[in-house]
Design a protein around this motif. Structure first.
Motif, PDB file in Angstrom:
ATOM      1  N   PRO A 185       0.854  -1.193  -0.076  1.00 37.89           N
ATOM      2  CA  PRO A 185      -0.119   0.001   0.074  1.00 37.89           C
ATOM      3  C   PRO A 185       0.903   1.263   0.089  1.00 37.89           C
ATOM      4  N   LEU A 186       2.282   1.042   0.395  1.00 37.36           N
ATOM      5  CA  LEU A 186       3.008   2.218   0.456  1.00 37.36           C
ATOM      6  C   LEU A 186       2.558   3.222   1.517  1.00 37.36           C
ATOM      7  N   PRO A 187       3.414   3.969   2.032  1.00 37.67           N
ATOM      8  CA  PRO A 187       4.909   4.007   1.761  1.00 37.67           C
ATOM      9  C   PRO A 187       5.682   2.890   2.403  1.00 37.67           C
ATOM     10  N   ARG A 188       6.676   2.419   1.486  1.00 35.83           N
ATOM     11  CA  ARG A 188       7.514   1.295   2.236  1.00 35.83           C
ATOM     12  C   ARG A 188       8.801   1.967   2.560  1.00 35.83           C
ATOM     13  N   ASP A 189       9.185   1.510   3.849  1.00 38.76           N
ATOM     14  CA  ASP A 189      10.449   1.935   4.597  1.00 38.76           C
ATOM     15  C   ASP A 189      11.571   1.377   4.088  1.00 38.76           C
ATOM     16  N   SER A 190      12.221   2.270   3.161  1.00 37.18           N
ATOM     17  CA  SER A 190      13.552   1.801   2.737  1.00 37.18           C
ATOM     18  C   SER A 190      14.710   1.709   3.296  1.00 37.18           C
ATOM     19  N   ARG A 191      14.709   2.209   4.499  1.00 40.03           N
ATOM     20  CA  ARG A 191      15.647   2.516   5.258  1.00 40.03           C
ATOM     21  C   ARG A 191      16.353   1.211   5.896  1.00 40.03           C
ATOM     22  N   PRO A 192      17.745   1.093   6.255  1.00 37.56           N
ATOM     23  CA  PRO A 192      18.319  -0.104   6.685  1.00 37.56           C
ATOM     24  C   PRO A 192      17.640  -0.694   7.902  1.00 37.56           C
ATOM     25  N   LEU A 200       9.403  -4.165   2.056  1.00 38.24           N
ATOM     26  CA  LEU A 200       9.462  -4.467   0.817  1.00 38.24           C
ATOM     27  C   LEU A 200      10.835  -4.004   0.043  1.00 38.24           C
ATOM     28  N   SER A 201      11.527  -4.769  -0.300  1.00 30.78           N
ATOM     29  CA  SER A 201      12.877  -4.417  -0.782  1.00 30.78           C
ATOM     30  C   SER A 201      12.987  -3.831  -2.120  1.00 30.78           C
ATOM     31  N   THR A 202      14.022  -2.748  -2.391  1.00 27.90           N
ATOM     32  CA  THR A 202      14.219  -1.992  -3.630  1.00 27.90           C
ATOM     33  C   THR A 202      14.880  -2.935  -4.641  1.00 27.90           C
ATOM     34  N   ASP A 203      15.725  -4.047  -4.127  1.00 28.56           N
ATOM     35  CA  ASP A 203      16.193  -4.768  -5.106  1.00 28.56           C
ATOM     36  C   ASP A 203      14.912  -5.631  -6.112  1.00 28.56           C
ATOM     37  N   LEU A 204      13.614  -5.310  -5.867  1.00 25.18           N
ATOM     38  CA  LEU A 204      12.569  -5.660  -6.751  1.00 25.18           C
ATOM     39  C   LEU A 204      11.962  -4.773  -7.645  1.00 25.18           C
ATOM     40  N   ASN A 205      12.892  -3.580  -7.590  1.00 22.73           N
ATOM     41  CA  ASN A 205      12.266  -2.403  -8.288  1.00 22.73           C
ATOM     42  C   ASN A 205      12.277  -2.482  -9.941  1.00 22.73           C
ATOM     43  N   HIS A 206      12.862  -3.414 -10.519  1.00 24.51           N
ATOM     44  CA  HIS A 206      12.731  -3.487 -12.044  1.00 24.51           C
ATOM     45  C   HIS A 206      12.226  -4.810 -12.425  1.00 24.51           C
ATOM     46  N   ASP A 207      11.519  -5.440 -11.331  1.00 24.50           N
ATOM     47  CA  ASP A 207      11.059  -6.935 -11.344  1.00 24.50           C
ATOM     48  C   ASP A 207       9.867  -6.676 -12.116  1.00 24.50           C
ATOM     49  N   PRO A 208       9.347  -7.008 -13.124  1.00 26.71           N
ATOM     50  CA  PRO A 208       7.916  -6.814 -13.878  1.00 26.71           C
ATOM     51  C   PRO A 208       6.661  -7.281 -12.970  1.00 26.71           C
TER      52      PRO A 208
END
Length: 420
Positions: free
Chosen positions: A345-352, A357-365
Motif C-alpha cells: 500500500p506504500l509508503p514502504r520503509d527503505s531504510r536499513p 519490501l526491498s528495493t532490489d525488486l524495483n525492476h522486476d515486472p
C-alpha cells in the motif's frame, strides 16, 4: 464505451477470464488479446460489430444484473464513503466498471469537466503524500478544484475547536471533504455533522477504504492480464497485520469473494485481529496463519506486503519481526510462483533494518506497486463521480487534451503497464 471497457465489463459480470470469455464468444485467444490492447498499440484490432451484439445479448440474458453504475448517485447507497463494509460484491463491480471508464482521463488521454465549479476540502490531520495528492488529482481531473490543509498545527482544532464545528464550518465552503485523522471513528464524526459527501482517507488504526478499493481493482487488473479470477485464488498478506488499516480494509473486502486461500504471514505480536479475519473468512474462504515467509508464500498468486506501523504502537515492543520477514528478490525467487503479483500500500520503509519490501525488486515486472498507485486515480474519480451524482455524464463529456502526455509514466514501467 470503448471496446476494452465493454470486454472488461463482460469478464467482470460473467466472472470469466480472458480465455474464458474468448471461448464463450467462440473467438481465438489471440483475437481477444488484440481487442483488449490500447487503441494506440500497433497490435490493437477493432472488435467486429457482430461480436459486440453477441456480448450485449449474453449480458442481457445473464444471471447477474447489468444495471449500469451510471444510474447510482452515491457509493453503495450512502452519501459518504466511510468503510468498505458499505460494499456488496455487486456494488464493488459497479464501482470498478465506472473506474474503467475513468482510465482514459486518469491516463491523460481525455479531459472531463463534470465537476467544474465544485470544491474539495482535503483535511489531513495526519501525514500523507500519495493519498492526499491522489484525491486532489482525481477531483481536479474531473474539473473540480481543491483546498488543502495538513496537520493540527494549521487547523483551528489546535485552538480547541470540535470536530462537529470544524465539519459544519468547512461544509459551508466546499462541496465534498476527504478527511484523514489519527483517531478511530473521527471521520465518521465529520460525516455526522454534514450532508455534503465525506470520504474516509484513513482513521487511525481503523480503515483506509479507498486504498483497499484500489488494491482490489489492481488485483483484478493484474489477474485479467494473467488470465486468472479472484475467486479461488491464493492471497498472502505479509507484515504488520495488527496495526495496518489498509490491510484491515482489504481483508474485509476479500470476504466478498469465494473460495480464497488467504495466508496471514506475521509474527504473533503483529497478527491480524480475529474480528477482521472472521470477515475475510466468509464465502468459504480458508484463512491460515504462518510465522515464516517460506511457508506463507508458497503457491500465492498475490503477495501483499505491509510496513510496520511504528507510529501506532505507543511504545509497544515488536517481538519476532526480523529480517526473515523482508520480501526481497531472493525470497521471491525461492518461494513465490513465477507469475506472482507483488503489492504494497506504500509508503514502504527503505531504510536499513526496516525489513520492508526491498528495493532490489524495483525492476522486476512482477512488482505492481506503481501500477497500484496509478490505479488510485481512476478509482477515486469513480468514487467522486458516484458521490457527486455525475457518473451518467462521464461518457458524454470527454474531449481531447491539448498538451503532450506520456505513454508510460515511469521510465522503468513494465511493458504491460498500458494493457487494459
Amino acid at each position: 464505451m470503448s471496446q476494452q471497457i465493454t470486454l472488461r465489463d463482460a469478464m467482470r459480470t460473467l466472472n470469466l477470464t480472458r480465455d474464458g470469455l474468448a471461448d464463450r464468444l467462440g473467438v481465438s485467444k489471440r483475437a481477444m488479446d488484440s481487442w483488449l490492447l490500447p487503441d494506440d498499440s500497433n497490435e490493437h484490432r477493432s472488435m467486429p460489430t457482430v461480436v459486440e451484439r453477441f456480448i450485449a445479448e449474453i449480458l442481457h440474458s445473464g444471471p447477474k444484473s447489468t444495471q449500469s453504475v451510471q444510474s447510482r448517485s452515491s457509493v453503495a447507497g450512502s452519501a459518504h464513503l466511510l468503510s468498505v463494509e458499505q460494499f456488496s460484491r455487486d456494488s464493488l463491480e459497479d464501482l470498478f466498471r465506472l473506474a474503467d471508464q475513468m482510465q482514459p482521463i486518469a491516463r491523460r488521454q481525455k479531459i472531463c469537466r463534470v465537476l467544474e465549479g465544485a470544491v474539495l476540502a482535503n483535511l489531513f490531520f495526519e501525514a500523507s503524500t500519495r493519498t492526499r495528492i491522489s484525491f486532489g488529482s482525481a477531483f481536479c481531473r474531473l474539473g473540480g478544484s481543491v483546498c488543502d490543509t495538513t496537520g493540527f498545527t494549521f487547523s483551528s482544532m489546535a485552538k480547541g475547536e470540535s470536530i462537529y464545528d470544524t465539519s459544519r464550518v468547512v461544509s459551508g465552503y466546499v462541496d465534498a471533504m476527504v478527511v484523514r485523522h489519527p483517531d478511530l471513528g473521527a471521520v465518521a464524526e465529520f460525516a455526522q455533522a454534514t450532508h455534503i459527501p465525506v470520504v474516509n482517507g484513513g482513521d487511525g488504526p481503523g480503515e483506509h477504504p479507498t486504498q483497499a478499493l484500489l488494491d482490489l481493482y489492481t488485483i483484478e487488473q493484474e489477474f485479467s492480464r494473467l488470465n486468472k479470477l479472484i475467486d479461488g485464488s491464493h492471497i498472502a498478506l505479509v507484515g504488520d497485520l495488527k496495526h495496518g488499516r489498509a490491510v484491515h480494509s482489504l481483508a474485509k473486502l476479500l470476504g466478498q469473494y469465494r473460495g480464497l486461500k488467504i495466508s496471514l504471514v506475521a509474527p504473533a505480536a503483529l497478527a491480524l485481529p480475529d474480528t477482521i479475519a472472521n470477515l475475510a473468512a466468509r464465502n468459504g474462504n480458508v484463512i491460515e496463519s504462518f510465522d515464516s515467509l517460506a511457508d506463507g508464500l508458497a503457491g500465492a498468486d498475490v503477495v501483499y506486503a505491509t510496513r510496520v506501523q511504528k507510529e501506532r504502537m505507543g511504545g509497544e515492543v515488536i517481538e519476532g519481526y526480523s529480517a526473515d520477514f523482508q520480501l526481497n528478490l531472493a525470497a521471491v525467487e525461492a518461494w513465490c510462483k513465477p507469475d506472482v503479483v507483488l503489492m504494497h500500500p506504500l509508503p514502504r520503509d527503505s531504510r536499513p533494518g526496516a525489513n520492508d519490501l526491498s528495493t532490489d525488486l524495483n525492476h522486476d515486472p512482477r512488482l505492481a506497486i506503481f501500477r497500484q498507485t496509478d490505479n488510485g486515480i481512476p478509482v477515486r474519480m469513480a468514487i467522486f463521480a458516484q458521490l457527486m451524482g455525475v457518473a451518467d455524464q462521464i461518457p458524454h463529456s470527454l474531449r481531447e487534451p491539448a498538451w503532450r502526455h506520456p505513454h508510460q509514466v515511469g521510465p522503468d514501467d513494465a511493458g504491460f503497464h498500458t494493457l487494459d
